[in-house]
Design a protein around this motif. Structure first.
Motif, PDB file in Angstrom:
ATOM      1  N   TYR A  32     -44.250  -8.749  25.703  1.00 44.54           N
ATOM      2  CA  TYR A  32     -45.268  -8.452  26.711  1.00 44.54           C
ATOM      3  C   TYR A  32     -45.118  -7.021  27.214  1.00 44.54           C
ATOM      4  CZ  TYR A  32     -48.178  -8.797  30.855  1.00 44.54           C
ATOM      5  OH  TYR A  32     -49.148  -8.571  31.800  1.00 44.54           O
ATOM      6  N   ALA A  33     -43.888  -6.619  27.504  1.00 49.77           N
ATOM      7  CA  ALA A  33     -43.643  -5.262  28.007  1.00 49.77           C
ATOM      8  C   ALA A  33     -44.090  -4.231  26.980  1.00 49.77           C
ATOM      9  CB  ALA A  33     -42.175  -5.084  28.347  1.00 49.77           C
ATOM     10  N   ALA A  34     -43.808  -4.469  25.723  1.00 51.62           N
ATOM     11  CA  ALA A  34     -44.189  -3.522  24.670  1.00 51.62           C
ATOM     12  C   ALA A  34     -45.705  -3.406  24.551  1.00 51.62           C
ATOM     13  CB  ALA A  34     -43.591  -3.937  23.339  1.00 51.62           C
ATOM     14  N   ILE A  83     -43.383  -0.021  33.111  1.00 52.54           N
ATOM     15  CA  ILE A  83     -43.015  -1.233  32.399  1.00 52.54           C
ATOM     16  C   ILE A  83     -43.511  -2.425  33.209  1.00 52.54           C
ATOM     17  CG2 ILE A  83     -41.104  -2.646  31.545  1.00 52.54           C
ATOM     18  CD1 ILE A  83     -39.487  -0.028  31.303  1.00 52.54           C
ATOM     19  N   PRO A  84     -44.402  -3.243  32.635  1.00 49.41           N
ATOM     20  CA  PRO A  84     -44.879  -4.413  33.379  1.00 49.41           C
ATOM     21  C   PRO A  84     -43.759  -5.445  33.538  1.00 49.41           C
ATOM     22  CG  PRO A  84     -45.706  -4.467  31.135  1.00 49.41           C
ATOM     23  CD  PRO A  84     -44.985  -3.159  31.311  1.00 49.41           C
ATOM     24  N   MET A 142     -33.452   0.451  32.391  1.00 47.93           N
ATOM     25  CA  MET A 142     -34.901   0.670  32.398  1.00 47.93           C
ATOM     26  C   MET A 142     -35.242   2.013  31.753  1.00 47.93           C
ATOM     27  SD  MET A 142     -36.415  -1.996  33.542  1.00 47.93           S
ATOM     28  CE  MET A 142     -35.156  -2.955  32.738  1.00 47.93           C
ATOM     29  N   ALA A 143     -34.427   3.034  31.970  1.00 44.38           N
ATOM     30  CA  ALA A 143     -34.658   4.339  31.348  1.00 44.38           C
ATOM     31  C   ALA A 143     -34.530   4.235  29.835  1.00 44.38           C
ATOM     32  CB  ALA A 143     -33.679   5.366  31.905  1.00 44.38           C
ATOM     33  N   GLU A 144     -33.533   3.493  29.374  1.00 50.50           N
ATOM     34  CA  GLU A 144     -33.353   3.319  27.933  1.00 50.50           C
ATOM     35  C   GLU A 144     -34.476   2.482  27.322  1.00 50.50           C
ATOM     36  OE1 GLU A 144     -29.370   2.049  26.952  1.00 50.50           O
ATOM     37  OE2 GLU A 144     -28.500   3.677  28.134  1.00 50.50           O
ATOM     38  N   LEU A 145     -34.961   1.500  28.065  1.00 46.43           N
ATOM     39  CA  LEU A 145     -36.094   0.708  27.585  1.00 46.43           C
ATOM     40  C   LEU A 145     -37.339   1.582  27.484  1.00 46.43           C
ATOM     41  CD1 LEU A 145     -37.444  -1.909  26.728  1.00 46.43           C
ATOM     42  CD2 LEU A 145     -37.669  -2.515  29.143  1.00 46.43           C
ATOM     43  N   ARG A 146     -37.590   2.416  28.489  1.00 41.51           N
ATOM     44  CA  ARG A 146     -38.733   3.333  28.430  1.00 41.51           C
ATOM     45  C   ARG A 146     -38.626   4.258  27.214  1.00 41.51           C
ATOM     46  NH1 ARG A 146     -37.800   3.258  33.706  1.00 41.51           N
ATOM     47  NH2 ARG A 146     -39.456   2.403  34.993  1.00 41.51           N
ATOM     48  N   LYS A 147     -37.430   4.787  26.985  1.00 41.39           N
ATOM     49  CA  LYS A 147     -37.219   5.686  25.852  1.00 41.39           C
ATOM     50  C   LYS A 147     -37.503   4.962  24.534  1.00 41.39           C
ATOM     51  CE  LYS A 147     -33.802   8.607  23.643  1.00 41.39           C
ATOM     52  NZ  LYS A 147     -32.421   9.010  23.553  1.00 41.39           N
ATOM     53  N   THR A 148     -37.003   3.746  24.406  1.00 43.14           N
ATOM     54  CA  THR A 148     -37.243   2.957  23.193  1.00 43.14           C
ATOM     55  C   THR A 148     -38.727   2.664  23.017  1.00 43.14           C
ATOM     56  OG1 THR A 148     -35.051   1.953  23.330  1.00 43.14           O
ATOM     57  CG2 THR A 148     -36.693   0.795  22.001  1.00 43.14           C
ATOM     58  N   LEU A 149     -39.392   2.297  24.111  1.00 44.98           N
ATOM     59  CA  LEU A 149     -40.824   2.019  24.037  1.00 44.98           C
ATOM     60  C   LEU A 149     -41.606   3.265  23.640  1.00 44.98           C
ATOM     61  CD1 LEU A 149     -41.250  -0.297  27.151  1.00 44.98           C
ATOM     62  CD2 LEU A 149     -41.481  -0.974  24.759  1.00 44.98           C
ATOM     63  N   ASP A 150     -41.264   4.412  24.224  1.00 43.58           N
ATOM     64  CA  ASP A 150     -41.967   5.658  23.914  1.00 43.58           C
ATOM     65  C   ASP A 150     -41.711   6.148  22.494  1.00 43.58           C
ATOM     66  OD1 ASP A 150     -43.341   6.088  26.304  1.00 43.58           O
ATOM     67  OD2 ASP A 150     -41.649   7.129  27.233  1.00 43.58           O
ATOM     68  N   GLU A 151     -40.455   6.117  22.090  1.00 39.81           N
ATOM     69  CA  GLU A 151     -40.085   6.734  20.816  1.00 39.81           C
ATOM     70  C   GLU A 151     -40.199   5.817  19.603  1.00 39.81           C
ATOM     71  OE1 GLU A 151     -36.167   8.346  21.373  1.00 39.81           O
ATOM     72  OE2 GLU A 151     -36.866   9.804  22.869  1.00 39.81           O
ATOM     73  N   PRO A 166     -45.279   4.283  18.771  1.00 40.00           N
ATOM     74  CA  PRO A 166     -45.843   4.756  17.494  1.00 40.00           C
ATOM     75  C   PRO A 166     -46.219   3.606  16.542  1.00 40.00           C
ATOM     76  CG  PRO A 166     -43.930   6.053  18.070  1.00 40.00           C
ATOM     77  CD  PRO A 166     -43.977   4.903  19.033  1.00 40.00           C
ATOM     78  N   LEU A 167     -45.453   2.531  16.569  1.00 40.64           N
ATOM     79  CA  LEU A 167     -45.769   1.398  15.696  1.00 40.64           C
ATOM     80  C   LEU A 167     -47.046   0.710  16.135  1.00 40.64           C
ATOM     81  CD1 LEU A 167     -42.212  -0.179  15.340  1.00 40.64           C
ATOM     82  CD2 LEU A 167     -43.445   1.179  13.651  1.00 40.64           C
ATOM     83  N   LEU A 168     -47.271   0.609  17.447  1.00 41.72           N
ATOM     84  CA  LEU A 168     -48.477  -0.033  17.946  1.00 41.72           C
ATOM     85  C   LEU A 168     -49.702   0.839  17.692  1.00 41.72           C
ATOM     86  CD1 LEU A 168     -47.143  -1.481  21.317  1.00 41.72           C
ATOM     87  CD2 LEU A 168     -47.615  -2.718  19.200  1.00 41.72           C
TER      88      LEU A 168
END
Length: 63
Positions: A2-4, A12-13, A45-54, A58-60
């Motif tokens: 869901y967050a992704a 991040i929801p 949360m910072a690492e999750l944001r980084k993973t989501l961004d990087e 791009p995959l979505l």
């Protein structure tokens, strides 16, 4: 998942729900110099944001 799918503009929801699933006690028990709880959550949360961004965003965009 869901967050992704609902991640927008660095927000991040359901961040509180994600934080509730983080096992701080396990982290603290294995770390010699554990971060305070609030800093640990902020770092997660910072690492999750980084993973989501990087990695995820791009995959979505391709799909």
């Amino acid at each position: 998942m869901y967050a992704a799918l609902h991640y927008r503009n660095g927000e991040i929801p359901n961040e509180s729900v994600i934080k509730a699933t983080i096992d701080y006690q396990s982290y603290k028990s294995v770390q010699e110099k554990a971060l305070p709880k609030f800093k640990y959550y902020a770092q997660c949360m910072a690492e999750l944001r980084k993973t989501l961004d990087e990695e995820i965003k791009p995959l979505l965009s391709v799909a």
